[in-house]
Write a protein that holds these residues in place. Structure first.
Motif, PDB file in Angstrom:
ATOM      1  N   ASP A 110      25.325  24.020 -16.201  1.00 21.40           N
ATOM      2  CA  ASP A 110      24.260  24.837 -15.401  1.00 21.40           C
ATOM      3  C   ASP A 110      24.900  25.253 -14.317  1.00 21.40           C
ATOM      4  O   ASP A 110      25.107  24.736 -13.374  1.00 21.40           O
ATOM      5  N   PRO A 111      26.230  26.127 -14.717  1.00 13.99           N
ATOM      6  CA  PRO A 111      27.360  26.838 -13.373  1.00 13.99           C
ATOM      7  C   PRO A 111      25.687  27.660 -12.034  1.00 13.99           C
ATOM      8  O   PRO A 111      26.504  26.987 -11.214  1.00 13.99           O
ATOM      9  N   ALA A 112      25.582  28.121 -12.681  1.00 12.32           N
ATOM     10  CA  ALA A 112      24.382  28.962 -11.496  1.00 12.32           C
ATOM     11  C   ALA A 112      23.680  27.975 -10.585  1.00 12.32           C
ATOM     12  O   ALA A 112      23.886  27.331  -9.190  1.00 12.32           O
ATOM     13  N   ARG A 150      37.488  27.046  -2.127  1.00 10.98           N
ATOM     14  CA  ARG A 150      36.086  28.084  -3.277  1.00 10.98           C
ATOM     15  C   ARG A 150      35.993  27.271  -4.516  1.00 10.98           C
ATOM     16  O   ARG A 150      37.236  26.240  -4.360  1.00 10.98           O
ATOM     17  N   LEU A 151      34.618  26.981  -4.699  1.00  7.71           N
ATOM     18  CA  LEU A 151      34.733  25.912  -5.638  1.00  7.71           C
ATOM     19  C   LEU A 151      33.463  27.464  -7.025  1.00  7.71           C
ATOM     20  O   LEU A 151      33.205  27.362  -6.504  1.00  7.71           O
ATOM     21  N   PHE A 152      34.623  26.400  -8.238  1.00  4.68           N
ATOM     22  CA  PHE A 152      34.594  27.373  -9.541  1.00  4.68           C
ATOM     23  C   PHE A 152      33.902  26.340 -10.103  1.00  4.68           C
ATOM     24  O   PHE A 152      34.112  25.600 -10.898  1.00  4.68           O
ATOM     25  N   PHE A 153      32.281  26.926 -11.123  1.00  2.56           N
ATOM     26  CA  PHE A 153      31.716  26.328 -12.098  1.00  2.56           C
ATOM     27  C   PHE A 153      32.195  27.351 -13.095  1.00  2.56           C
ATOM     28  O   PHE A 153      31.534  27.819 -12.911  1.00  2.56           O
ATOM     29  N   GLN A 154      31.737  26.105 -14.263  1.00  2.00           N
ATOM     30  CA  GLN A 154      32.548  26.725 -15.495  1.00  2.00           C
ATOM     31  C   GLN A 154      31.889  26.047 -16.431  1.00  2.00           C
ATOM     32  O   GLN A 154      31.554  24.547 -16.529  1.00  2.00           O
ATOM     33  N   ARG A 155      30.664  27.258 -17.612  1.00  2.00           N
ATOM     34  CA  ARG A 155      30.006  25.946 -18.886  1.00  2.00           C
ATOM     35  C   ARG A 155      30.753  26.038 -20.160  1.00  2.00           C
ATOM     36  O   ARG A 155      31.830  26.757 -19.982  1.00  2.00           O
ATOM     37  N   ALA A 201      26.181  11.389  -7.018  1.00  4.77           N
ATOM     38  CA  ALA A 201      26.353  12.269  -7.934  1.00  4.77           C
ATOM     39  C   ALA A 201      25.733  13.487  -7.775  1.00  4.77           C
ATOM     40  O   ALA A 201      24.446  13.449  -7.577  1.00  4.77           O
ATOM     41  N   ASP A 202      26.812  14.379  -7.844  1.00  2.00           N
ATOM     42  CA  ASP A 202      25.265  15.547  -8.012  1.00  2.00           C
ATOM     43  C   ASP A 202      25.026  16.086  -9.390  1.00  2.00           C
ATOM     44  O   ASP A 202      24.337  15.100 -10.066  1.00  2.00           O
ATOM     45  N   PRO A 203      24.284  16.315  -9.111  1.00  2.00           N
ATOM     46  CA  PRO A 203      22.632  16.985 -10.286  1.00  2.00           C
ATOM     47  C   PRO A 203      23.511  16.851 -11.480  1.00  2.00           C
ATOM     48  O   PRO A 203      22.556  16.400 -12.583  1.00  2.00           O
ATOM     49  N   GLU A 204      24.767  17.237 -12.374  1.00  4.43           N
ATOM     50  CA  GLU A 204      24.969  17.112 -13.495  1.00  4.43           C
ATOM     51  C   GLU A 204      26.074  15.290 -13.049  1.00  4.43           C
ATOM     52  O   GLU A 204      26.798  15.209 -14.352  1.00  4.43           O
ATOM     53  N   GLY A 205      26.043  14.346 -12.398  1.00  5.48           N
ATOM     54  CA  GLY A 205      26.530  13.379 -13.023  1.00  5.48           C
ATOM     55  C   GLY A 205      27.975  12.929 -11.917  1.00  5.48           C
ATOM     56  O   GLY A 205      28.843  12.225 -12.499  1.00  5.48           O
ATOM     57  N   ASN A 206      28.587  14.847 -11.161  1.00  2.00           N
ATOM     58  CA  ASN A 206      29.613  13.818 -10.792  1.00  2.00           C
ATOM     59  C   ASN A 206      30.087  13.782  -9.793  1.00  2.00           C
ATOM     60  O   ASN A 206      29.296  13.631  -8.661  1.00  2.00           O
ATOM     61  N   GLU A 207      30.054  12.406  -9.617  1.00  3.81           N
ATOM     62  CA  GLU A 207      30.243  11.022  -8.468  1.00  3.81           C
ATOM     63  C   GLU A 207      31.459  12.268  -6.859  1.00  3.81           C
ATOM     64  O   GLU A 207      32.192  12.988  -7.324  1.00  3.81           O
ATOM     65  N   PHE A 208      30.373  11.689  -5.931  1.00  2.00           N
ATOM     66  CA  PHE A 208      31.371  12.044  -5.235  1.00  2.00           C
ATOM     67  C   PHE A 208      30.890  11.039  -3.698  1.00  2.00           C
ATOM     68  O   PHE A 208      29.868  10.046  -3.863  1.00  2.00           O
ATOM     69  N   CYS A 209      31.461  10.969  -3.114  1.00  2.00           N
ATOM     70  CA  CYS A 209      31.114  10.353  -1.950  1.00  2.00           C
ATOM     71  C   CYS A 209      30.283  11.077   0.085  1.00  2.00           C
ATOM     72  O   CYS A 209      31.167  11.674  -0.214  1.00  2.00           O
ATOM     73  N   LEU A 210      29.962  10.737   0.066  1.00  2.00           N
ATOM     74  CA  LEU A 210      29.458  10.483   1.547  1.00  2.00           C
ATOM     75  C   LEU A 210      30.247  10.334   2.824  1.00  2.00           C
ATOM     76  O   LEU A 210      30.084   8.343   2.614  1.00  2.00           O
TER      77      LEU A 210
END
Length: 149
Positions: free
Chosen positions: A17-19, A72-77, A139-148
């Motif tokens: 869900d790119p949007a 820039r952050l690009f999101f592709q389905r 994790a972001d809403p699609e499960g991609n891990e990131f750290c604070l």
């Protein structure tokens, strides 16, 4: 031989869900959704003019730093879902210059804000001086891990 110019980079996320993901990261980082190209006043106008069918209108999205400094952050389905841990992840610098309890309190506060936006808290790594200052894995809403960090 050295390269004398720095290259611009864009981070690309494969997602369902790119949007939604673009909007999450815009909020998380203080970015904004990329505006449509001139002369269009909205993405709907642009997509209508380009005859993009409704089922393809969420194929891509982008978030940009309003100051133009960050990438820039690009999101592709993509058709497949995430199946393994990220090999590359983002560190969101939520407590630069802070240490100890003050640092972890700032990270906890930001973790709470991001959970309210749809992130998931995975675990906390407490400070272990001298090498580690402590961080929170999310994790972001699609499960991609990131750290604070």
């Amino acid at each position: 031989m050295s390269l004398e110019i720095a290259r611009e980079v864009q981070f690309t996320f494969d997602c369902a869900d790119p949007a939604r993901l673009s909007a999450f990261w815009a909020e998380a980082l203080g970015y904004q959704m990329q505006p449509p190209p001139p002369p269009f006043e909205s993405w709907e106008q642009a997509l209508d003019a380009w005859n993009v069918p409704p089922e393809r209108r969420n194929d891509a999205s982008a978030s940009v730093d309003p100051k133009g400094a960050g990438p820039r952050l690009f999101f592709q389905r993509v058709p497949e879902g995430k199946v393994a841990k990220n090999r590359v992840h983002l560190d969101v610098r939520a407590a630069p210059g802070l240490t100890g309890a003050e640092r972890m309190a700032a990270l906890e506060s930001e973790a709470g804000r991001l959970v309210a936006l749809g992130a998931t808290r995975l675990h906390r790594e407490d400070p272990a001086p001298p090498l580690a200052a402590g961080h929170i894995v999310m994790a972001d809403p699609e499960g991609n891990e990131f750290c604070l960090d």
